[in-house]
Design a protein around this motif. Sequence first.
Motif, PDB file in Angstrom:
ATOM      1  N   SER A   1      18.897  57.803  12.723  1.00 21.58           N
ATOM      2  CA  SER A   1      18.127  57.436  13.912  1.00 21.58           C
ATOM      3  C   SER A   1      19.064  56.694  14.849  1.00 21.58           C
ATOM      4  CB  SER A   1      16.963  56.514  13.532  1.00 21.58           C
ATOM      5  OG  SER A   1      16.056  57.173  12.677  1.00 21.58           O
ATOM      6  N   HIS A   2      18.832  56.808  16.159  1.00 16.45           N
ATOM      7  CA  HIS A   2      19.633  56.016  17.099  1.00 16.45           C
ATOM      8  C   HIS A   2      19.440  54.523  16.839  1.00 16.45           C
ATOM      9  CE1 HIS A   2      19.872  59.596  19.978  1.00 16.45           C
ATOM     10  NE2 HIS A   2      21.113  59.286  19.678  1.00 16.45           N
ATOM     11  N   ALA A   3      18.206  54.143  16.509  1.00 16.07           N
ATOM     12  CA  ALA A   3      17.905  52.736  16.240  1.00 16.07           C
ATOM     13  C   ALA A   3      16.695  52.654  15.314  1.00 16.07           C
ATOM     14  CB  ALA A   3      17.627  51.990  17.539  1.00 16.07           C
TER      15      ALA A   3
ATOM     16  N   VAL B   1      22.258  53.626  27.046  1.00 16.49           N
ATOM     17  CA  VAL B   1      21.246  54.693  27.040  1.00 16.49           C
ATOM     18  C   VAL B   1      20.274  54.490  25.887  1.00 16.49           C
ATOM     19  CG1 VAL B   1      20.873  57.173  26.692  1.00 16.49           C
ATOM     20  CG2 VAL B   1      22.685  56.390  28.230  1.00 16.49           C
ATOM     21  N   VAL B   2      20.803  54.213  24.711  1.00 15.41           N
ATOM     22  CA  VAL B   2      19.942  53.998  23.542  1.00 15.41           C
ATOM     23  C   VAL B   2      19.052  52.778  23.770  1.00 15.41           C
ATOM     24  CG1 VAL B   2      19.898  53.418  21.076  1.00 15.41           C
ATOM     25  CG2 VAL B   2      21.501  55.158  21.935  1.00 15.41           C
ATOM     26  N   LEU B   3      19.636  51.685  24.209  1.00  9.62           N
ATOM     27  CA  LEU B   3      18.855  50.468  24.431  1.00  9.62           C
ATOM     28  C   LEU B   3      17.799  50.674  25.514  1.00  9.62           C
ATOM     29  CD1 LEU B   3      21.667  47.779  24.178  1.00  9.62           C
ATOM     30  CD2 LEU B   3      19.834  48.200  22.533  1.00  9.62           C
ATOM     31  N   ALA B   4      18.169  51.303  26.616  1.00 12.16           N
ATOM     32  CA  ALA B   4      17.205  51.553  27.699  1.00 12.16           C
ATOM     33  C   ALA B   4      16.054  52.414  27.213  1.00 12.16           C
ATOM     34  CB  ALA B   4      17.909  52.208  28.890  1.00 12.16           C
ATOM     35  N   GLY B   5      16.347  53.329  26.301  1.00  7.57           N
ATOM     36  CA  GLY B   5      15.311  54.202  25.757  1.00  7.57           C
ATOM     37  C   GLY B   5      14.231  53.464  24.984  1.00  7.57           C
ATOM     38  N   ILE B   6      14.523  52.232  24.593  1.00  9.95           N
ATOM     39  CA  ILE B   6      13.517  51.425  23.892  1.00  9.95           C
ATOM     40  C   ILE B   6      13.211  50.132  24.659  1.00  9.95           C
ATOM     41  CG2 ILE B   6      13.903  52.415  21.611  1.00  9.95           C
ATOM     42  CD1 ILE B   6      15.728  50.062  20.951  1.00  9.95           C
ATOM     43  N   GLY B   7      13.544  50.136  25.951  1.00  6.61           N
ATOM     44  CA  GLY B   7      13.177  49.021  26.815  1.00  6.61           C
ATOM     45  C   GLY B   7      14.021  47.777  26.672  1.00  6.61           C
ATOM     46  N   LEU B   8      15.274  47.934  26.254  1.00  5.13           N
ATOM     47  CA  LEU B   8      16.173  46.791  26.076  1.00  5.13           C
ATOM     48  C   LEU B   8      17.465  47.020  26.848  1.00  5.13           C
ATOM     49  CD1 LEU B   8      15.619  46.315  22.239  1.00  5.13           C
ATOM     50  CD2 LEU B   8      14.737  44.843  24.064  1.00  5.13           C
TER      51      LEU B   8
ATOM     52  N   MET C   1       7.766  49.609  10.588  1.00  2.83           N
ATOM     53  CA  MET C   1       9.119  49.901  10.990  1.00  2.83           C
ATOM     54  C   MET C   1       9.082  51.112  11.926  1.00  2.83           C
ATOM     55  SD  MET C   1      12.540  50.323   8.633  1.00  2.83           S
ATOM     56  CE  MET C   1      11.763  49.321   7.426  1.00  2.83           C
ATOM     57  N   LEU C   2       9.864  51.039  12.999  1.00  3.57           N
ATOM     58  CA  LEU C   2       9.947  52.124  13.973  1.00  3.57           C
ATOM     59  C   LEU C   2      11.330  52.760  13.920  1.00  3.57           C
ATOM     60  CD1 LEU C   2       8.325  50.313  17.031  1.00  3.57           C
ATOM     61  CD2 LEU C   2       7.252  52.010  15.540  1.00  3.57           C
ATOM     62  N   HIS C   3      11.355  54.076  13.924  1.00  3.11           N
ATOM     63  CA  HIS C   3      12.609  54.824  13.948  1.00  3.11           C
ATOM     64  C   HIS C   3      12.706  55.508  15.305  1.00  3.11           C
ATOM     65  CE1 HIS C   3      11.820  54.179   9.717  1.00  3.11           C
ATOM     66  NE2 HIS C   3      13.114  54.338   9.524  1.00  3.11           N
ATOM     67  N   HIS C   4      13.752  55.180  16.057  1.00  2.00           N
ATOM     68  CA  HIS C   4      13.893  55.662  17.428  1.00  2.00           C
ATOM     69  C   HIS C   4      14.972  56.736  17.539  1.00  2.00           C
ATOM     70  CE1 HIS C   4      11.470  52.304  18.950  1.00  2.00           C
ATOM     71  NE2 HIS C   4      12.220  51.484  18.228  1.00  2.00           N
ATOM     72  N   MET C   5      14.601  57.848  18.151  1.00  2.00           N
ATOM     73  CA  MET C   5      15.559  58.860  18.592  1.00  2.00           C
ATOM     74  C   MET C   5      15.370  58.996  20.092  1.00  2.00           C
ATOM     75  SD  MET C   5      17.499  59.811  16.147  1.00  2.00           S
ATOM     76  CE  MET C   5      18.365  61.135  16.978  1.00  2.00           C
ATOM     77  N   ILE C   6      16.429  58.791  20.844  1.00  2.00           N
ATOM     78  CA  ILE C   6      16.367  58.787  22.298  1.00  2.00           C
ATOM     79  C   ILE C   6      16.744  60.181  22.802  1.00  2.00           C
ATOM     80  CG2 ILE C   6      17.162  57.634  24.400  1.00  2.00           C
ATOM     81  CD1 ILE C   6      15.687  55.851  22.191  1.00  2.00           C
ATOM     82  N   ALA C   7      15.803  60.842  23.473  1.00  2.00           N
ATOM     83  CA  ALA C   7      16.021  62.226  23.912  1.00  2.00           C
ATOM     84  C   ALA C   7      17.268  62.367  24.787  1.00  2.00           C
ATOM     85  CB  ALA C   7      14.793  62.741  24.656  1.00  2.00           C
ATOM     86  N   SER C   8      17.524  61.396  25.656  1.00  2.08           N
ATOM     87  CA  SER C   8      18.690  61.468  26.546  1.00  2.08           C
ATOM     88  C   SER C   8      19.936  60.842  25.913  1.00  2.08           C
ATOM     89  CB  SER C   8      18.384  60.762  27.863  1.00  2.08           C
ATOM     90  OG  SER C   8      18.084  59.390  27.620  1.00  2.08           O
ATOM     91  N   GLY C   9      19.802  60.388  24.676  1.00  2.00           N
ATOM     92  CA  GLY C   9      20.910  59.710  24.005  1.00  2.00           C
ATOM     93  C   GLY C   9      21.963  60.660  23.500  1.00  2.00           C
ATOM     94  N   PRO C  10      23.051  60.095  23.010  1.00  2.00           N
ATOM     95  CA  PRO C  10      24.131  60.907  22.455  1.00  2.00           C
ATOM     96  C   PRO C  10      23.651  61.741  21.276  1.00  2.00           C
ATOM     97  CG  PRO C  10      24.808  58.617  22.690  1.00  2.00           C
ATOM     98  CD  PRO C  10      23.340  58.669  22.951  1.00  2.00           C
ATOM     99  N   ARG C  11      24.197  62.939  21.150  1.00  3.99           N
ATOM    100  CA  ARG C  11      23.877  63.789  20.002  1.00  3.99           C
ATOM    101  C   ARG C  11      24.430  63.124  18.743  1.00  3.99           C
ATOM    102  NH1 ARG C  11      26.562  69.490  20.115  1.00  3.99           N
ATOM    103  NH2 ARG C  11      28.355  68.281  19.428  1.00  3.99           N
ATOM    104  N   PRO C  12      23.596  62.911  17.738  1.00  2.00           N
ATOM    105  CA  PRO C  12      24.088  62.294  16.498  1.00  2.00           C
ATOM    106  C   PRO C  12      25.205  63.120  15.858  1.00  2.00           C
ATOM    107  CG  PRO C  12      21.698  62.266  16.553  1.00  2.00           C
ATOM    108  CD  PRO C  12      22.153  63.136  17.696  1.00  2.00           C
ATOM    109  N   VAL C  13      26.187  62.417  15.309  1.00  2.00           N
ATOM    110  CA  VAL C  13      27.296  63.086  14.614  1.00  2.00           C
ATOM    111  C   VAL C  13      27.038  63.148  13.104  1.00  2.00           C
ATOM    112  CG1 VAL C  13      28.962  62.450  16.397  1.00  2.00           C
ATOM    113  CG2 VAL C  13      28.643  60.957  14.409  1.00  2.00           C
TER     114      VAL C  13
END
Length: 128
Positions: free
Chosen positions: A17-19, A60-67, A1-13
């Motif tokens: 993980s972003h995804a 932004v989140v999707l692009a950060g993981i190539g989607l 399982m991969l946990h993604h945090m996108i550096a350029s993504g929105p700041r979590p509230v």
Amino acid sequence: MLHHMIASGPRPVAPFSHAVESDGWVFVTGQMPTDPEAPDAELPIGIVAQTTRVMDNLKVVLAGIGLGLEHITMARIYLTQFERDYDGLNQLWPSFFEAGKLPARTTIGVTALAVGALVEIDLIVKRP
């Protein structure tokens, strides 16, 4: 399982993980209409502007993981003003996708969302 945090993504509230990805399936945390470059700025006004910002954040989140949006299989949309905003959302929604290729979707009326948002959208995405 991969946990993604996108550096350029929105700041979590909240703490998340972003995804999270498992066996080619990607579960994208619900995104808010905040500006990743100015996370403390006021939210856009109205359902169209907020939905557009949420979709930009999801891109932004999707692009950060190539989607991209074309990989969405299911979207869940949460609205705080369901009766007022549902029609506006429905008019805007198809503009994000190729004609005839809309993802499955559920839209839910809720009493409140983080940061006072009108809309939040989470996704289930399938990696090709």
